[in-house]
Design a protein around this motif. Sequence first.
Motif, PDB file in Angstrom:
ATOM      1  N   GLU A  62      -6.606   6.186  -6.013  1.00  0.00           N
ATOM      2  CA  GLU A  62      -7.578   4.260  -5.594  1.00  0.00           C
ATOM      3  C   GLU A  62      -7.527   3.059  -5.645  1.00  0.00           C
ATOM      4  O   GLU A  62      -7.528   3.150  -7.214  1.00  0.00           O
ATOM      5  N   ARG A  83       0.800  -0.640   0.222  1.00  0.00           N
ATOM      6  CA  ARG A  83       0.330  -0.196  -0.441  1.00  0.00           C
ATOM      7  C   ARG A  83       0.977   1.231  -0.208  1.00  0.00           C
ATOM      8  O   ARG A  83       0.112   2.429  -0.568  1.00  0.00           O
ATOM      9  N   THR A  86      -7.425  -0.259  -6.262  1.00  0.00           N
ATOM     10  CA  THR A  86      -8.414  -2.035  -5.427  1.00  0.00           C
ATOM     11  C   THR A  86      -7.043  -2.363  -4.860  1.00  0.00           C
ATOM     12  O   THR A  86      -6.004  -3.087  -5.303  1.00  0.00           O
TER      13      THR A  86
END
Length: 193
Positions: free
Chosen positions: A71, A60, A73
């Motif tokens: 953003e 991340r 997934t």
Amino acid sequence: MAQPGANELVLIRHAPADHGGRLCGRTDVPAVIDPVLAEVMRAVMADVPQHRMSPALRCRQTAAAIFPEIEITQDARLWEQDFGVQDGMRFEDLPDLGSLELEELAELSAENGESFADMVARVQPALMECAEAVRQSGTMAVVAHAGTVRAALALAMGRLPEALSFEVGNMSVTRLRVLDGGFSVICTNWSPL
């Protein structure tokens, strides 16, 4: 490296993990981001329209450094291999596996863990879904782990054991061309610096 083509699955290994000298497959540790390398990767990946990542903190953070305003997934199937009771062990305390043949290594699992072959079976559906998304909408970048990249290479080659021979550097890029029946390998372990 030229910008990735429209029919590519681009796999990016996360930045170096702040692992403290311990094996961290499922242990969730932060990444150590090199801002210069992240900036270069941002430029190379600027036109990639689709993105996925492992939910691991190190992935991340790496994805946020390369794709700061997107953003992304998360897909839990992209996690690193589960090393079971060995996860979190100091590197010097791990068993020496150097004498094993690649076929044996691909099937080996620590107690309560998974083998590389198990990991490939877990990752394959996620990568096939990514490949279908590439066919439908163009290039996709996946930020994940060395094991995930090796799993993709195993699928491309049709041979699990040989994929364990590939080194996968932190913040390196592996490019796969998406074909109707699978993948072909464009390049592995590319680094912009």
